[in-house]
Motif scaffolding. Structure first.
Motif, PDB file in Angstrom:
ATOM      1  N   PRO A  23       0.843  -1.208   0.000  1.00  0.00           N
ATOM      2  CA  PRO A  23       0.000   0.000   0.000  1.00  0.00           C
ATOM      3  C   PRO A  23       0.866   1.240   0.000  1.00  0.00           C
ATOM      4  N   PRO A  24       0.354   2.347  -0.515  1.00  0.00           N
ATOM      5  CA  PRO A  24       1.125   3.602  -0.515  1.00  0.00           C
ATOM      6  C   PRO A  24       1.529   4.001   0.889  1.00  0.00           C
ATOM      7  N   ALA A  25       2.622   4.746   0.969  1.00  0.00           N
ATOM      8  CA  ALA A  25       3.087   5.221   2.269  1.00  0.00           C
ATOM      9  C   ALA A  25       2.100   6.195   2.881  1.00  0.00           C
ATOM     10  N   THR A  26       1.286   6.822   2.048  1.00  0.00           N
ATOM     11  CA  THR A  26       0.240   7.718   2.537  1.00  0.00           C
ATOM     12  C   THR A  26      -1.080   7.317   1.907  1.00  0.00           C
ATOM     13  N   GLN A  35       2.185  13.849  -1.343  1.00  0.00           N
ATOM     14  CA  GLN A  35       2.646  13.526  -2.683  1.00  0.00           C
ATOM     15  C   GLN A  35       4.173  13.508  -2.743  1.00  0.00           C
ATOM     16  N   ARG A  36       4.793  14.479  -2.105  1.00  0.00           N
ATOM     17  CA  ARG A  36       6.256  14.527  -2.108  1.00  0.00           C
ATOM     18  C   ARG A  36       6.841  13.377  -1.287  1.00  0.00           C
ATOM     19  N   MET A  42       8.836   6.078  -2.058  1.00  0.00           N
ATOM     20  CA  MET A  42       8.335   4.890  -2.758  1.00  0.00           C
ATOM     21  C   MET A  42       8.645   4.916  -4.252  1.00  0.00           C
ATOM     22  N   VAL A  43       8.279   6.002  -4.924  1.00  0.00           N
ATOM     23  CA  VAL A  43       8.392   6.029  -6.383  1.00  0.00           C
ATOM     24  C   VAL A  43       9.857   6.064  -6.826  1.00  0.00           C
ATOM     25  N   VAL A  44      10.609   7.053  -6.338  1.00  0.00           N
ATOM     26  CA  VAL A  44      11.999   7.187  -6.777  1.00  0.00           C
ATOM     27  C   VAL A  44      12.841   5.972  -6.385  1.00  0.00           C
ATOM     28  N   TRP A  96      16.029  17.464 -20.483  1.00  0.00           N
ATOM     29  CA  TRP A  96      14.988  16.600 -19.929  1.00  0.00           C
ATOM     30  C   TRP A  96      14.313  17.238 -18.720  1.00  0.00           C
ATOM     31  N   PHE A  97      12.959  17.119 -18.686  1.00  0.00           N
ATOM     32  CA  PHE A  97      12.154  17.671 -17.604  1.00  0.00           C
ATOM     33  C   PHE A  97      11.370  16.534 -16.934  1.00  0.00           C
ATOM     34  N   HIS A  98      11.559  16.365 -15.631  1.00  0.00           N
ATOM     35  CA  HIS A  98      10.963  15.239 -14.918  1.00  0.00           C
ATOM     36  C   HIS A  98       9.466  15.414 -14.700  1.00  0.00           C
ATOM     37  N   GLY A  99       8.794  14.313 -14.369  1.00  0.00           N
ATOM     38  CA  GLY A  99       7.391  14.333 -14.016  1.00  0.00           C
ATOM     39  C   GLY A  99       7.206  14.531 -12.520  1.00  0.00           C
ATOM     40  N   GLY A 100       5.932  14.416 -12.085  1.00  0.00           N
ATOM     41  CA  GLY A 100       5.612  14.588 -10.676  1.00  0.00           C
ATOM     42  C   GLY A 100       4.461  15.536 -10.434  1.00  0.00           C
ATOM     43  N   GLY A 101       3.616  15.730 -11.440  1.00  0.00           N
ATOM     44  CA  GLY A 101       2.437  16.569 -11.251  1.00  0.00           C
ATOM     45  C   GLY A 101       2.734  18.023 -10.978  1.00  0.00           C
ATOM     46  N   TRP A 102       3.905  18.480 -11.383  1.00  0.00           N
ATOM     47  CA  TRP A 102       4.373  19.860 -11.175  1.00  0.00           C
ATOM     48  C   TRP A 102       4.684  20.175  -9.711  1.00  0.00           C
ATOM     49  N   VAL A 103       4.378  19.249  -8.790  1.00  0.00           N
ATOM     50  CA  VAL A 103       4.542  19.538  -7.363  1.00  0.00           C
ATOM     51  C   VAL A 103       5.621  18.688  -6.695  1.00  0.00           C
ATOM     52  N   SER A 104       6.100  17.651  -7.366  1.00  0.00           N
ATOM     53  CA  SER A 104       7.101  16.774  -6.764  1.00  0.00           C
ATOM     54  C   SER A 104       8.071  16.305  -7.838  1.00  0.00           C
ATOM     55  N   GLY A 105       9.095  15.560  -7.385  1.00  0.00           N
ATOM     56  CA  GLY A 105      10.123  15.089  -8.307  1.00  0.00           C
ATOM     57  C   GLY A 105      11.337  15.994  -8.291  1.00  0.00           C
ATOM     58  N   ASP A 106      12.458  15.423  -8.675  1.00  0.00           N
ATOM     59  CA  ASP A 106      13.711  16.173  -8.718  1.00  0.00           C
ATOM     60  C   ASP A 106      14.660  15.487  -9.688  1.00  0.00           C
ATOM     61  N   LEU A 107      15.944  15.787  -9.580  1.00  0.00           N
ATOM     62  CA  LEU A 107      16.919  15.235 -10.516  1.00  0.00           C
ATOM     63  C   LEU A 107      17.057  13.725 -10.391  1.00  0.00           C
ATOM     64  N   ASP A 108      16.694  13.148  -9.268  1.00  0.00           N
ATOM     65  CA  ASP A 108      16.948  11.724  -9.053  1.00  0.00           C
ATOM     66  C   ASP A 108      15.971  10.813  -9.776  1.00  0.00           C
ATOM     67  N   ILE A 109      14.750  11.274 -10.016  1.00  0.00           N
ATOM     68  CA  ILE A 109      13.722  10.365 -10.519  1.00  0.00           C
ATOM     69  C   ILE A 109      14.131   9.704 -11.836  1.00  0.00           C
ATOM     70  N   ASP A 110      14.781  10.429 -12.735  1.00  0.00           N
ATOM     71  CA  ASP A 110      15.192   9.872 -14.024  1.00  0.00           C
ATOM     72  C   ASP A 110      16.713   9.729 -14.140  1.00  0.00           C
ATOM     73  N   ASP A 111      17.421   9.933 -13.052  1.00  0.00           N
ATOM     74  CA  ASP A 111      18.880  10.018 -13.090  1.00  0.00           C
ATOM     75  C   ASP A 111      19.524   8.774 -13.690  1.00  0.00           C
ATOM     76  N   PHE A 112      19.253   7.597 -13.127  1.00  0.00           N
ATOM     77  CA  PHE A 112      19.898   6.384 -13.610  1.00  0.00           C
ATOM     78  C   PHE A 112      19.500   6.088 -15.059  1.00  0.00           C
ATOM     79  N   HIS A 113      18.231   6.297 -15.362  1.00  0.00           N
ATOM     80  CA  HIS A 113      17.771   6.043 -16.728  1.00  0.00           C
ATOM     81  C   HIS A 113      18.499   6.934 -17.729  1.00  0.00           C
ATOM     82  N   LEU A 114      18.672   8.199 -17.389  1.00  0.00           N
ATOM     83  CA  LEU A 114      19.341   9.118 -18.302  1.00  0.00           C
ATOM     84  C   LEU A 114      20.825   8.770 -18.462  1.00  0.00           C
ATOM     85  N   ARG A 115      21.456   8.285 -17.404  1.00  0.00           N
ATOM     86  CA  ARG A 115      22.849   7.844 -17.532  1.00  0.00           C
ATOM     87  C   ARG A 115      22.958   6.693 -18.526  1.00  0.00           C
ATOM     88  N   ILE A 116      22.032   5.754 -18.424  1.00  0.00           N
ATOM     89  CA  ILE A 116      22.038   4.599 -19.338  1.00  0.00           C
ATOM     90  C   ILE A 116      21.833   5.056 -20.771  1.00  0.00           C
TER      91      ILE A 116
END
Length: 336
Positions: A23-26, A35-36, A42-44, A96-116
């Motif tokens: 279940p979600p943490a919240t 959301q943050r 959980m998500v990141v 590249w611009f990350h997702g997160g509903g404009w209210v959450s997310g940062d450089l880490d969410i897509d970091d590993f994927h972008l390195r690959i």
């Protein structure tokens, strides 16, 4: 009923995987803090866990974290560039611009994927940490992304970038919303005369304000209601995120679907069938195509917004399609 209603029939594999998720943490109605918290706890971590085993050797790429100036402050960016091989002197560029509903997310969410992606596809990438709503309402985050785009164009050589080999923008969800708008801004800005954008990647994009569906398109925009109770993102969530963004429904720049599309760069678009945003993504692709813009579209039936973070066959296809779409944008695009 939408002509695409069949795309909402749930993927059996998704149903099985979703039933086993913790279940979600919240719980309960969305708020910014929860959301943050969900994103960071959980998500990141799940996304990073997925991509960590696939990371290339650290010796094959270079990472730099920088602060760049924007209106009233600075934002962070993370630059990823491949280490040049003997036959290479420069690379295409992707901002590249990350997702997160404009209210959450940062450089880490897509970091590993972008390195690959950077190492595998030989592309220099700028990952943008734009300021978030509601503390920074529209168009602050958008303007941050535009400043980062201009910074990239002005500093391409520092990134071993060659815009003539490809100068792309992209993002997922809220990040795709910003990318779609900036595709229009850059077309009309003399700043980009010598370094025009050559393509855009729009993953599960929001392209029309939830309170601003034009009458002429309402028959084409039925998925918000049809998928109003979808998992991961539902209609109430969408209303919450738009309210946080504080973009006026009357502001045409908040709704790139209704802008004039002639002359914008080719677009690769990925759309999920069980997503409330499905029909706006499909309509946007059609309107671009009818305006003479080259497009490539992939659709994933029966899976919701953000499904690609789950261990599904559809997620593997999404990832393979992303690479193919990026390659298409970097090709001469002489044929679809």
């Amino acid at each position: 009923m939408s002509q695409y209603s069949h795309l909402s029939t749930p993927d059996p594999e998704f149903l099985e995987v979703a039933s086993k998720l913790p279940p979600p943490a919240t719980a309960g109605p969305l708020d910014v803090a929860s959301q943050r918290h969900l994103m960071t706890t959980m998500v990141v971590p799940r996304i990073l866990q997925t991509f960590r085993p696939l990371l290339p050797a650290e010796s094959s790429y270079r990472i730099r974290n920088l602060d760049i100036p924007v209106d009233d402050g600075t934002i962070a960016i993370r630059c990823v560039q491949p280490i040049a091989r003997d036959d290479e002197d420069s690379f295409p560029l992707l901002v590249w611009f990350h997702g997160g509903g404009w209210v959450s997310g940062d450089l880490d969410i897509d970091d590993f994927h972008l390195r690959i992606i950077s190492v595998e596809l030989r592309i220099s990438i700028v990952n943008v940490d734009y300021r978030l709503a509601p503390e920074h309402p529209f168009p602050t985050g958008l303007n941050d992304c535009y400043a980062a785009l201009k910074w990239t164009a002005a500093n391409a050589a520092e990134l071993s970038g060659a815009p003539a080999k490809g100068f792309l923008i992209g993002g997922a969800s809220a990040g795709a919303h910003y990318a779609a708008i900036l595709g229009h801004r850059a077309r009309d800005d003399l700043f980009f005369t010598s370094t025009p954008l050559t393509g855009q990647i729009l993953q599960i994009p929001a392209v029309i304000h939830i309170a601003a569906y034009p009458e002429r398109f309402k028959a084409d925009l039925l998925s918000m209601e049809q998928n109003k109770d979808a998992p991961i993102l539902n209609k109430a969530d969408g209303e919450f995120f738009w309210n946080c963004l504080q973009a006026a429904p009357s502001d045409p720049e908040a709704s790139p679907l209704i802008l004039l599309h002639e002359g914008i760069s080719p677009a690769y678009i990925q759309v999920a069938g069980l997503d409330p945003l499905r029909d706006e993504g499909l309509l946007y692709e059609r309107l671009l195509r009818e305006s003479g813009v080259k497009t490539k579209l992939d659709v994933y039936p029966g899976v919701p917004h953000g499904f690609h973070g789950l261990p599904l066959a559809a997620s593997k296809k999404w990832e393979a399609d992303f690479r193919a779409g990026l390659g298409w944008l970097l090709s001469d695009r002489s044929a679809d």
